[in-house]
Design an enzyme around this catalytic site. Structure first.
Site, short mmCIF file in Angstrom:
data_model
loop_
_atom_site.label_atom_id
_atom_site.label_comp_id
_atom_site.label_asym_id
_atom_site.label_seq_id
_atom_site.Cartn_x
_atom_site.Cartn_y
_atom_site.Cartn_z
N GLU A 33 -1.34 -14.27 -4.20
CA GLU A 33 -1.57 -15.51 -3.62
C GLU A 33 -1.06 -15.53 -2.08
OE1 GLU A 33 -1.58 -16.74 -7.80
OE2 GLU A 33 -0.54 -15.04 -6.69
N LEU A 34 0.31 -14.95 -1.93
CA LEU A 34 1.00 -14.98 -0.91
C LEU A 34 0.17 -14.03 0.34
CD1 LEU A 34 3.08 -15.96 1.07
CD2 LEU A 34 4.61 -14.21 0.25
N ASN B 13 10.77 1.53 -2.01
CA ASN B 13 9.63 1.75 -1.01
C ASN B 13 9.24 0.22 -0.39
OD1 ASN B 13 7.21 2.56 0.03
ND2 ASN B 13 5.96 1.86 -1.65
N SER C 15 -6.19 7.97 7.07
CA SER C 15 -7.13 6.66 6.65
C SER C 15 -7.54 6.15 7.91
CB SER C 15 -6.74 5.64 5.66
OG SER C 15 -5.31 5.30 6.41
N GLU D 80 -11.13 8.59 4.32
CA GLU D 80 -10.66 8.05 2.84
C GLU D 80 -11.14 6.85 2.43
OE1 GLU D 80 -6.39 8.32 2.96
OE2 GLU D 80 -6.18 10.16 4.03
N ARG E 128 1.59 -6.49 2.75
CA ARG E 128 1.32 -5.13 2.16
C ARG E 128 1.57 -4.83 0.47
NH1 ARG E 128 -2.02 -0.89 1.21
NH2 ARG E 128 -1.02 1.10 1.33
N HIS F 72 3.23 14.49 6.74
CA HIS F 72 3.53 13.20 7.60
C HIS F 72 4.42 12.43 6.96
CE1 HIS F 72 2.93 9.14 9.42
NE2 HIS F 72 2.81 8.70 8.09
N HIS G 10 1.37 -0.90 12.12
CA HIS G 10 1.95 -2.02 11.38
C HIS G 10 1.75 -3.39 12.05
CE1 HIS G 10 3.17 1.35 8.94
NE2 HIS G 10 3.01 0.41 7.82
#
Length: 755
Positions: free
Chosen positions: A17-18, A119, A435, A486, A517, A643, A696
């Protein structure tokens, strides 16, 4: 009575939801008040869900990042974001992502890097010799007031001052530790206001204690807590992600009311802490794993805890090892998951239930939770005995790995000449990381196919249309090395896991990576094999559409490992070698199909690095070996790329060089080419593409800015070994953002060639 508590809860929401509220706000489709309402509703729900515990964290909820929240609380905001005016929320998102909703022009976003060895990404605080702090506690006080109104047994959570300083970076030649004297008054005032607002216990997180600390940083902790220990708040000093090691005596001597240890990493430290802590101190033990999703063996935990409970009594608290931010919310939602595998799993809510059962067994005896313990024992035994977990042929293959598997036919200098003659690329070749935008149409197509609403032929045709579109757009932009975009991939790890035996998948197992994300880590439960080729047909089709060279795109074994929920019944190195052998098969099949540039992403290599330097080399040895096994079976003419993104790489640059990839692309845009400082003392031997486009952020990098960044790179690396590329994949961006950014990148390359 043993007390139960939590260190933090997943904040994105069971249905994300956030995430959706944030993205609607950024697009201007939702008002700020609506976003804030979503936040309040999630907090209330999460507090109710944690009501089985004696104490519940408050302040762990964030609209983007808890470190950025702490910066805002301390009044520590980069001037470039604050001077633009607007609301506090506007300033917050300018630091987080370069702009807020409605901004016509952006600013440089705060640097982003990995939170210890996870992560999760945090926004790096920026320090100078002139940095000052001005307390702004409203966010935390508001959430505490909400919790009190909801009758929540609240425990405010803040990041400790020494960890906060250790997480930041000086933007000049100053030393962040010199700011401690200025920082402590803000912390003392914050604790006073929390006590005045009704808080008795305050969780103060100092995970820096599980890292190597020299005498200066140890003294900083003594100085900090000599001051903060004078507060009337009872401080729970919280450590996690590792053992305290030689910092254990220090942690036990600090004047706090309690200490939390991550005992999933080292049980023996609990005995050491009991021997050292004064008799009036609480000892909180992290007894269920806050970073993985396997059920805890409750019988084993109780065998260990019962003697400790006898010694400590009500001084014993139980908690997860760390915040549950790193696991999904509720396994009961996973109705499509194989029932046997689901019975082995424990998500956030189940971990809280495990704590309840353990505490009740300690307080009232095992018979009071006999049914729960029997069910747990059955699940633990089922997993241990299952023939789905181990395959002898896979174990034999790992046992027969030899050094020859990781060796290229020729050294880089010889390979480079052959590759140059074959590929005929210009100086400063341009490419992307893999991507391209995952549009709503693409996501809907994949969803309908998964639900059976599209037949396979229709699905394949629609995916090929999107691949063709991505290839055409790249040709129009003038990129030198193309990718297929991708479109068919849901996630760079999950996509491969779905095609490897030994993996299982959740529907709703979302975990926050940064901001809005989210990722859905696949569940690695058994030995890994590759039944069939995974990418060859897609890449072959894309290459048929263009005469430009096109990269085959794979995720590397270390990243697949680190971005999965990994089995805990064998060494991680063995699991990684299994994945490496599977990826090696795919690499060789791509080469047979005529693909001469193959990128094997190892974005997570750095994040798997142990927090103690004494453990680094063991990890790096097997991680680099796994990559080389996956990559190095090809001919000299085949160019291998890798990468990496958003981590601190300077201190492991030699190991990165040992990977022997022909080309490495790496994040440098947010950190202003800071990575290149490593090349002042280390001659990197191969080719490198320092990322010049911060994907980003919605901001478009200018041509001049890209030229400036590449000029910095050319001071350290010969131009014939430099590539130009974004710092990460473009799936989260829109085509309207991507086109102008890549056009500027291509034009910058042309200018650099002329210059």
């Amino acid at each position: 009575m043993t007390i139960t508590h939590n260190l933090g809860f997943p904040r994105i929401g069971a249905k994300r939801e956030l995430k959706f509220s944030l993205e609607n706000f950024w697009k201007g489709q939702e008002a700020a008040e609506s976003l804030l309402t979503t936040g309040r509703e999630l907090r209330q729900r999460h507090w109710r869900q944690q009501s089985v515990l004696d104490r519940v964290p408050v302040g762990d909820f964030s609209l983007y990042d808890q470190v950025l929240d702490m910066s805002m609380t301390l009044g520590h905001v980069p001037e470039r974001a604050a001077r633009l005016g607007g609301s506090e929320l506007d300033t917050y998102f300018r630091v987080a992502r370069g702009r807020s909703a409605g901004d016509s022009n952006g600013v440089a976003a705060g640097e982003m890097t990995k939170w210890f060895d996870t992560n999760y990404h945090y926004i790096v605080p920026e320090f100078t010799a002139d940095t000052d702090f001005e307390l702004n506690p409203e966010r935390l006080l508001t959430q505490l007031e909400e919790a009190k109104a909801a009758s929540v047994r609240a425990k405010p959570v803040i990041i400790g001052p020494v960890t906060y300083l250790s997480l930041g970076k000086a933007k000049d030649d100053s030393d962040p530790l010199q700011l401690l004297e200025r920082l402590l008054p803000a912390y003392s005032a914050l604790l006073d206001q929390l006590v005045a607002a009704g808080a008795d216990w305050v969780q103060i997180d100092e995970p820096v204690l599980v890292t190597d600390l020299d005498e200066r940083w140890q003294d900083a902790l003594r100085t900090a807590y000599a001051t903060l220990g004078q507060s009337t708040a009872r401080l729970l000093l919280t450590t996690y992600f590792g053992r305290l090691g030689d910092n254990l005596p220090l942690a036990c001597e600090l004047p706090v009311a309690g200490l939390h240890l991550d005992t999933t990493q080292s049980r023996v430290e609990a005995d050491d802490a009991i021997a050292r802590l004064p008799d009036d101190r609480v000892l909180s033990l992290g007894v269920v794993d806050g970073r993985n999703i396997w059920k805890a063996d409750l019988g084993d935990r109780l065998d260990w805890l019962e003697p400790l409970h006898h010694r400590l009594g009500d001084r014993l608290w139980l908690a997860p090892s760390c915040s549950l931010l790193h696991v999904p919310v509720d396994v009961t939602n996973e109705r499509k998951l194989d029932p046997e595998i689901r019975s082995w799993l424990s998500f956030a809510l189940q971990k809280l239930e495990e704590l309840r059962v353990l505490a009740r067994a300690l307080n009232e005896g095992r018979e009071s939770v006999g049914t729960e313990l029997a069910e747990n024992a059955q699940a633990i035994d089922s997993r241990r005995q299952s023939d789905r977990v181990r395959q002898p042929s896979v174990r034999d293959a790992v046992a027969n790995i030899t050094p020859a598997l990781g060796q290229r036919q020729s050294p880089y200098a010889e390979r480079a000449k052959k590759q140059s003659a074959f590929l005929k690329l210009p100086d400063y070749p341009t490419t992307t990381i893999g991507s391209f935008p995952q549009t709503k149409d693409i996501r809907q197509t994949r969803l309908k196919f998964r639900k059976g609403e599209l037949d396979e032929g229709t699905y394949l045709n629609l995916m090929r249309e999107n691949i063709a579109y991505a290839v055409t757009e790249q040709e129009k932009l003038g990129l030198d090395v193309l990718v297929h975009g991708e479109a068919e991939r849901n996630d760079m790890v999950e996509y491969f896991g779905e095609q490897l035996d030994g993996y299982a998948f959740s529907q709703f197992g979302w975990v926050q990576s940064y901001g809005s994300r989210c990722v859905k880590p696949p569940i690695l439960y058994g030995d890994i094999t590759r039944p069939r080729a995974m990418t060859v047909d897609w890449i072959r089709y894309a290459q048929s559409l263009t005469r430009q060279p096109l990269k085959g795109m794979l995720t590397g074994p270390v990243t697949i490992l680190n971005w999965s929920f990994v089995r805990d019944d064998q060494p991680r190195s063995d699991t990684c070698y299994q994945i490496a052998l599977a990826i090696r098969e795919e690499v060789l099949d791509l080469e047979k199909a005529g693909v001469r540039i193959i990128q094997i992403d190892e974005a997570a290599l750095r994040e798997g690095l142990p927090l103690r330097r004494s453990d680094w080399q063991t990890y790096l040895d097997w991680a680099v070996t796994a990559f080389r096994i996956a990559a190095n079976g090809v001919q000299d003419e085949t160019q291998i790329h890798t990468h990496m993104c958003y981590s601190e790489f300077n201190d492991i640059i030699e190991s990165i060089a040992d990977m022997d990839a022909d080309v490495i692309t790496i994040e440098t845009s947010r950190s202003d080419m800071e990575l290149l400082d490593a090349f002042d003392h280390f001659q990197y031997p191969n080719e490198i593409g320092p990322g010049v486009y911060d994907i980003h952020s919605p901001n478009t990098p200018s041509e001049d800015h890209i030229v400036e960044l590449m000029a910095k790179a050319a001071e350290r690396i010969p131009r014939e070994r430099l590539w130009i590329n974004p710092d990460c994949g473009l799936k989260t961006r829109q085509w309207e953002e991507v086109r102008p950014a890549l056009a500027n990148m291509v034009n910058a390359a042309k200018q650099l060639r002329q210059d």
